[in-house]
Design a protein around this motif. Sequence first.
Motif, PDB file in Angstrom:
ATOM      1  N   ALA A 233       0.832  -1.204   0.000  1.00 50.06           N
ATOM      2  CA  ALA A 233       0.000   0.000   0.000  1.00 50.06           C
ATOM      3  C   ALA A 233       0.869   1.257   0.000  1.00 50.06           C
ATOM      4  N   ILE A 234       0.490   2.213  -0.808  1.00 49.38           N
ATOM      5  CA  ILE A 234       1.247   3.447  -0.982  1.00 49.38           C
ATOM      6  C   ILE A 234       0.893   4.444   0.113  1.00 49.38           C
ATOM      7  N   VAL A 235       1.922   4.993   0.748  1.00 42.11           N
ATOM      8  CA  VAL A 235       1.754   6.038   1.757  1.00 42.11           C
ATOM      9  C   VAL A 235       2.698   7.176   1.401  1.00 42.11           C
ATOM     10  N   ASN A 236       2.156   8.292   0.959  1.00 38.15           N
ATOM     11  CA  ASN A 236       2.964   9.409   0.483  1.00 38.15           C
ATOM     12  C   ASN A 236       3.165  10.462   1.564  1.00 38.15           C
ATOM     13  N   ARG A 237       4.408  10.662   1.988  1.00 40.77           N
ATOM     14  CA  ARG A 237       4.735  11.764   2.892  1.00 40.77           C
ATOM     15  C   ARG A 237       5.187  12.963   2.050  1.00 40.77           C
ATOM     16  N   THR A 238       4.326  13.360   1.130  1.00 40.71           N
ATOM     17  CA  THR A 238       4.629  14.470   0.225  1.00 40.71           C
ATOM     18  C   THR A 238       3.405  15.382   0.126  1.00 40.71           C
ATOM     19  N   PRO A 239       3.625  16.668  -0.131  1.00 37.03           N
ATOM     20  CA  PRO A 239       2.496  17.586  -0.266  1.00 37.03           C
ATOM     21  C   PRO A 239       1.952  17.659  -1.686  1.00 37.03           C
TER      22      PRO A 239
ATOM     23  N   ALA B 259      -0.722  10.492   7.558  1.00 39.42           N
ATOM     24  CA  ALA B 259       0.010   9.357   6.999  1.00 39.42           C
ATOM     25  C   ALA B 259      -0.106   8.135   7.901  1.00 39.42           C
ATOM     26  N   PHE B 260      -0.036   8.363   9.211  1.00 41.33           N
ATOM     27  CA  PHE B 260      -0.160   7.249  10.144  1.00 41.33           C
ATOM     28  C   PHE B 260      -1.567   6.651  10.094  1.00 41.33           C
ATOM     29  N   ASP B 261      -2.569   7.497   9.954  1.00 37.36           N
ATOM     30  CA  ASP B 261      -3.941   7.006   9.796  1.00 37.36           C
ATOM     31  C   ASP B 261      -4.071   6.145   8.550  1.00 37.36           C
ATOM     32  N   ARG B 262      -3.395   6.545   7.494  1.00 34.71           N
ATOM     33  CA  ARG B 262      -3.408   5.765   6.246  1.00 34.71           C
ATOM     34  C   ARG B 262      -2.763   4.393   6.470  1.00 34.71           C
ATOM     35  N   VAL B 263      -1.654   4.363   7.189  1.00 34.17           N
ATOM     36  CA  VAL B 263      -1.018   3.083   7.502  1.00 34.17           C
ATOM     37  C   VAL B 263      -1.994   2.188   8.269  1.00 34.17           C
ATOM     38  N   THR B 264      -2.615   2.741   9.275  1.00 35.40           N
ATOM     39  CA  THR B 264      -3.578   1.969  10.070  1.00 35.40           C
ATOM     40  C   THR B 264      -4.702   1.423   9.193  1.00 35.40           C
TER      41      THR B 264
END
Length: 287
Positions: A19-25, A40-45
Amino acid sequence: MTLKLGRHEFDDQQTLMMAIVNRTPDSFYDKGATWAEDKAFDRVTQVVEQGAEIVDIGGIKAAPGVEIDAAEEIRRVGSFVGRVRAAFPDLVISVDTWRAEVGRVVCAEGADLLNDAWGGADPELVDVAAEYGAAIVCTHTGGVRVRTRPHRIEYADVVASAITDTVAYAERALAAGVDRRSIIIDPAHDFGKNSFHSLELTQRLDEMVATGWPVLVSLSNKDFVGEALDLPVGERLLGTLAASAISAWHGARIYRVHEVVETRQVVDMANVIAGRLAPKRAIRGLS
């Protein structure tokens, strides 16, 4: 072949959702929806709850844009990897980076996999993977410079080029000391390619699978899907799933995705039809 992704192992029948998690604006798909760390952490969860075995955390969008140096990339992904590792000890953490400097930091924070989308632009990345016992993704980009778009790039045979380059990268990683079970190859759809190249790679993906190296595909909402159907980024899910089904039929092992649940169902169905998986339930006409 059994996959060893850092501290985690998967048997040769398992396909994996990354799953893709982007720490970018400025990501092309989610437009910065997971730029803030808590988002981002919510997306991971969320994706862990949806069944993703891997999260792929990236601190720089692939397309041209604002220059991001290694220090800023580390600021975006370094400690965040540590936070995810502490919260999800059984999750495979991948970091999308081409820089050895970044790779060293994230591996120290607990990353299991270095996803090099730029085909070995930093030759020392394989040494970092070997040092930390991490896995590595070896991609094909046709030699284009990092964060540039292809322009009238030509191949005598794009599949042959992808096989030659990714296998050479894989063998270089092996020589550096990376575990054979921890090396993955990726044709890198759209990277250094026009849409006809990406379509041909999908049509002939079985040739990459036949090399014996596990194959990762990153198809989600790519331009070749959009151009095939003349659809914008937000409307490419069905096309992505069709390409995923073909890739599953050909034997791809890892799927880098935005939509975990939908892709899992499509990939599993393709593998059931192909005879690699048994149906989860089969009672019709039998009971």
